[in-house]
Write a protein that holds these residues in place. Structure first.
Motif, short mmCIF file in Angstrom:
data_model
loop_
_atom_site.label_atom_id
_atom_site.label_comp_id
_atom_site.label_asym_id
_atom_site.label_seq_id
_atom_site.Cartn_x
_atom_site.Cartn_y
_atom_site.Cartn_z
N HIS A 23 0.83 -1.21 0.00
CA HIS A 23 0.00 0.00 0.00
C HIS A 23 0.87 1.26 0.00
CE1 HIS A 23 -3.48 2.50 0.64
NE2 HIS A 23 -2.87 3.07 1.65
N GLU A 25 3.89 1.57 -1.19
CA GLU A 25 4.49 1.69 -2.52
C GLU A 25 3.48 2.24 -3.52
OE1 GLU A 25 5.97 -2.26 -3.22
OE2 GLU A 25 7.88 -1.84 -2.23
N LYS A 26 2.22 1.78 -3.43
CA LYS A 26 1.19 2.31 -4.32
C LYS A 26 0.97 3.80 -4.07
CE LYS A 26 -1.58 -1.87 -4.98
NZ LYS A 26 -2.87 -2.50 -4.68
#
Length: 148
Positions: A23, A25-26
């Motif tokens: 999450h 990284e997103k």
């Protein structure tokens, strides 16, 4: 004689950490994308190529001047939204300094205004103008306020 050895490992924490990392990284990718889009919009918007108000030119008909004033107002609004997006997307080290909470709240509400309007939410601001300045990081506070 036969023996069985069973080894069990609880991977709950590991799976939760992996999910949080994915999450994060997103969100970093979204921040990078928003930053790129904001720069592109900022470089293509009318405020970057219209430098003076139309009122001073008598050759422009009044109806066109009115339209140009609206375009300039919307370009300024777009510029402010883009600046808020860039500020929000930037990953900066925390900077503790004196800040005014009302201005951070107003910036956050303005940044989220489309989301509010599209969901039928009307925001009524009642800010205490006598609030003293506080020491904090404006970017982190804006991120906190935007999660509500």
């Amino acid at each position: 004689m036969s023996s069985i050895v069973v080894v069990m490992t609880d991977v709950t924490d590991s799976a939760m950490l992996r999910s949080k990392l994915i999450h994060a990284e997103k969100m970093a990718a979204v921040g990078h994308l928003v930053s790129g889009v904001a720069h592109e919009v900022n470089n293509r918007s009318p405020h970057s190529w219209i430098h003076r108000p139309p009122d001073g030119n008598p050759e422009i008909p009044e109806s066109a001047r009115r339209d140009l004033r609206v375009i300039l107002q919307e370009a300024q609004r777009t510029k402010q939204i883009v600046q808020n997006l860039l500020s929000f997307a930037r990953q900066m080290p925390p900077q503790r300094k004196l800040i005014q909470l009302n201005s951070i709240l107003q910036r956050t509400v303005h940044l989220r205004s489309y989301d509010f309007i599209s969901h039928g939410i009307q925001v009524i601001e009642h800010l205490d103008e006598s609030l003293p300045q506080v020491v904090g990081d404006s970017h982190q506070l804006q991120q906190v306020f935007s999660t509500f």
